[in-house]
Design an enzyme around this catalytic site. Structure first.
Site, PDB file in Angstrom:
ATOM      1  N   ALA A 102       2.330  -3.456  -1.292  1.00 45.89           N
ATOM      2  CA  ALA A 102       1.367  -3.046  -0.268  1.00 45.89           C
ATOM      3  C   ALA A 102       0.004  -2.687  -0.876  1.00 45.89           C
ATOM      4  O   ALA A 102      -0.169  -2.683  -2.108  1.00 45.89           O
ATOM      5  CB  ALA A 102       1.933  -1.873   0.515  1.00 45.89           C
ATOM      6  N   HIS A 103      -0.930  -2.341  -0.020  1.00 42.06           N
ATOM      7  CA  HIS A 103      -2.303  -2.090  -0.478  1.00 42.06           C
ATOM      8  C   HIS A 103      -2.409  -0.876  -1.380  1.00 42.06           C
ATOM      9  O   HIS A 103      -1.716   0.108  -1.213  1.00 42.06           O
ATOM     10  CB  HIS A 103      -3.289  -1.990   0.686  1.00 42.06           C
ATOM     11  CG  HIS A 103      -2.982  -0.989   1.737  1.00 42.06           C
ATOM     12  ND1 HIS A 103      -3.817  -0.788   2.800  1.00 42.06           N
ATOM     13  CD2 HIS A 103      -1.937  -0.146   1.915  1.00 42.06           C
ATOM     14  CE1 HIS A 103      -3.308   0.139   3.575  1.00 42.06           C
ATOM     15  NE2 HIS A 103      -2.171   0.539   3.070  1.00 42.06           N
ATOM     16  N   ASN A 104      -3.287  -1.013  -2.367  1.00 44.86           N
ATOM     17  CA  ASN A 104      -3.624   0.074  -3.293  1.00 44.86           C
ATOM     18  C   ASN A 104      -2.509   0.419  -4.264  1.00 44.86           C
ATOM     19  O   ASN A 104      -2.607   1.405  -4.989  1.00 44.86           O
ATOM     20  CB  ASN A 104      -4.050   1.339  -2.532  1.00 44.86           C
ATOM     21  CG  ASN A 104      -5.208   1.073  -1.603  1.00 44.86           C
ATOM     22  OD1 ASN A 104      -6.091   0.289  -1.928  1.00 44.86           O
ATOM     23  ND2 ASN A 104      -5.195   1.688  -0.447  1.00 44.86           N
TER      24      ASN A 104
END
Lengths: 371, 371, 371
Positions: free
Chosen positions: C263-265
């Site tokens: 997922a993001h980050n």
């Protein structure tokens, strides 16, 4: 919204029943009004419209007949006799196996749809001169067929399929849009592959690097193949990896749902079915006629016998040598209850010890304990 | 590396704030040096560069302001007052809702990027003559639009999207590269579909073959549709199957993350959000405004009420009729501890019996037990 | 079926060993008959054919040598000495590290296959005039390379890859068919990306709408980037999202299997390896040299130290600061046993209370309890 045939294409009810009933079920129209309707589609009792046919397979749904607006309903003679005397608005089709008749009708409508799809080889497809494309093959726009690939007679490729070098697809198969076969993948006749399927990607094989490069990974090139039997269906975005050295092998009649992952060197026996989101780790052998529930996980290097049934969400972490149903799912509950109970899990071994000590010390010692 | 606007495209700070603030937040520059900077991008307090704007939404991060090199920072008047007297190097933007202002700015930069993408219909796209392409539609290279499909006004298709026969995409939608719609799929306005999404593949429906072919499976052709509402976003490689007979239905404002699997005949209510890797089995109905944590699994033929919140990694195996939060996750621990405690699980029922026997036999009998 | 070289391409045994052995292992042919065989492929002891080479790395498989039909077998001098006096039908290759020699041979055969793939830029590829395509790059049919993208020297793109605007792919990388990079994605040298991979799609970021629209979600535009190191391999249908604001970052030498979701980050340290079907939720940081077993789930906003090893099927729901192996899997069993035992789980906290009461009340009180 279910797809409906345009009126000129829609068959008359008797014609439809005759064409769909390829296995010779008993099936008779107890019609009570003229003219015979043209049937444009198939629907459930609650949702079928006035140009559709429906069916009653589950006696519990008989109440829905009163509201049914379908042009015709298939039901058993027994179900028909228990209904009230008021003549229904729909044509009555009597059949001893309404569910099977429904399956045949659904297949008829789907065959009809497929038969109307464009045929031939689209000019935007890129086909290597050494590929063998047999008679009656359809190849959609933007497909790529690499060197030495073979597409057997009657097979249909939707748009943007890729068939890697030397791969072979058996006769009368259906590849929906955007299926990817790496090189050297073999799949049998009458297979159905859905969009996003990837067959024959590299298995996950790495060896730890020695010496100064410790911590890093050396790739084990995956040079085995992937061999899939006849009558196999594989769902959208499912991946099956090629073998490291020997082949990954999937038997005849296997059905894989969407987003399943089958790792390298796995062997799956005939007619085994897996629901969506299952993962099977490398080198595991699964028997024939197994069913694997959705989101289950099968560890690597295991052997599962024939006729093993795994409940959804279960992690199989050791061999299963006996047919039967196997489960391992943490029961859910309200969050606060779960918290309270889950907090005890790290103390289970200790709880057992404490119980044993009480048993040994207590007045009922020798009588209460049974292990 | 975040994408930055080229200097000539970068707006002056006041211009950017005015254009981004489409909802009329209070938002004022407390500038203290000239010239006004041009803003090329948006960054976090620690990473924003000298041509970027940043924001302080979480008071716990106020310490990071000292190191911030951004051209401008958005913060509340209250946060601004608590800071030291040393004038910062960045322009001060005061706003009562810095997080919402950040969201508006991020949307502005993304809209700007999208507005600069190529428009029109790429000549390599293959579009059936019976498809309806409305005004202002962009279609990328190697797309395929089949017979009778409708792409409503203002919708943009990235490269290599496939829209099956008779499918309909509402206005002002954004399909990133490589989205696949089977035939007869309807999706509403302002939808965002990410790469690898497959909508409308066959549900997993098979009936056991009778008689001599017992063990094998007969396919139930999947002739239902798939209807998706407005303002829906669907993440990369997520799959939503078409219905067996009736439609699979997804409400307005539903947000699905990556690699989710929604099976046939599922119904999802408005504004429900699901994190990645969730699986929802066939015919389950999920209410409105639910949230489903990542990697959860919802069994088939269930009903979940509105406002149900499922923790990540939970298997929902029965109906949930009451709003609230539900969990069922095996707590992890060091492997040896887990081994010791997990070994007791197959004896839990027996442990309970042994405890009961002690309670019945012991001196505290009648007083100790409470169930 | 493993892919075999055509006879004219197949090297003589000494030639193959010399070319494959790029690291200078000791490796000697103890040949006993002429002529030297030409080697068309590599196989396991049980399946290698008469034109293939095999190896004995695991002493437990020494029994299989008797049935081996390979042209040549690699084994250690020690293994060779323990064999019977009967001269084998295969050529004997002595090597102190047969498994490593196998890896080198597999790499040779795979390099040979890749070297024979078509090169150059296929005319059906759509390449923006502002993209930079360096020397020796191959681009397959129906690829799309958008504005400002960079493909470094020696990199090969299979059919239908999409490289978004401004994305950069390092030198000597291999993208199999149908890899998708969104805009602004950076990936290092010698990367291998498998079919269906999606890099840089939007992270799952939504804020609850306030006021009258409560219940609905506002999209947080994802304007961060995605930066991936050198020597990374990513398996089929795996997705890695771009950052919300800062970048998602994947270190050097990371190996991701199929159908993983990052997922993001998220930040992943060097040389960490993840088996298939793992999900990592947003903003989690995973250390270097970790291994994450298949179908594990890592919650968001966590920190996992270096050298953490997570067993398959485990949900990691809190920080892990100490290297070691961590597990949390519900043990499976026969369904009826599981049912009986799982029914006790919602009573665990109560069971503990009851046990405590017995300890307090019983004759062994003060002695039996230990917590």
């Amino acid at each position: 919204m279910p797809v409906l045939l345009a009126p000129p294409e829609a068959p008359l009810l008797p014609e439809l029943l005759r064409e769909a009933n390829v296995v010779g079920l008993d099936c008779e129209i107890a019609a009570f009004h003229e003219p015979m309707p043209r049937i444009r589609g198939l629907g459930s009792l609650l949702h079928a419209g006035e140009t559709e046919i429906s069916f009653l397979a589950n006696p519990k749904l008989a109440d829905q007949l009163a509201q049914c607006r379908a042009a015709a309903v298939i039901l058993t003679p027994e179900a028909w006799q228990t209904l009230s005397d008021t003549p229904p608005t729909w044509h009555v089709v009597l059949c001893s196996q309404p569910y099977l008749m429904y399956a045949l009708l659904a297949q008829w409508f789907d065959r009809h749809r497929i038969a109307n799809l464009p045929t031939g080889i689209h000019p935007s497809a890129v086909i290597h001169e050494s590929a063998r494309i047999e008679a009656g093959v359809s190849i959609g726009p933007h497909c790529v067929i690499e060197a030495g690939a073979v597409i057997a007679a009657g097979t249909r490729l939707g748009p943007a399929c890729i068939v890697g070098a030397g791969s072979v697809i058996g006769a009368d198969s259906l590849l929906h849009a955007r299926v990817t076969l790496y090189h050297g993948v073999h799949i049998g006749a009458r297979s159905i592959l859905h969009s996003g399927v990837v067959l024959g990607a590299d298995g996950f094989g790495f060896a730890p690097m020695p010496g100064e490069q410790a911590g890093a990974w050396a790739k084990i090139a995956q040079i085995g193949g992937l061999v899939i039997g006849d009558d196999v269906e594989i769902g959208a975005n499912t991946t099956v990896d090629r073998g490291a050295l020997d082949d990954t092998r999937i038997g005849n009649g296997v059905k894989l749902d969407n987003q399943i992952m089958v790792a390298h060197n796995v062997v799956i026996g005939d007619h085994t079915a897996m629901a969506a989101c299952v993962g099977v780790a490398g080198s595991t052998q699964i028997g024939s006629r197994c069913t694997i529930g959705g989101a289950s996980m099968i560890s690597g290097h295991l052997v599962l016998a024939d006729d093993v049934h795994v409940s959804g969400g279960t992690a199989i972490t050791s061999n299963v040598s006996k047919p039967g149903r196997y489960t391992g799912v943490f029961p859910f509950g309200e969050h606060r209850d779960w918290q309270r109970n889950a907090a005890v899990l790290p103390q289970l071994a200790q709880l057992r010890r404490r119980l044993r000590r009480l048993e040994d010390a207590g007045p009922a010692a020798g009588q209460a304990k049974d292990s």
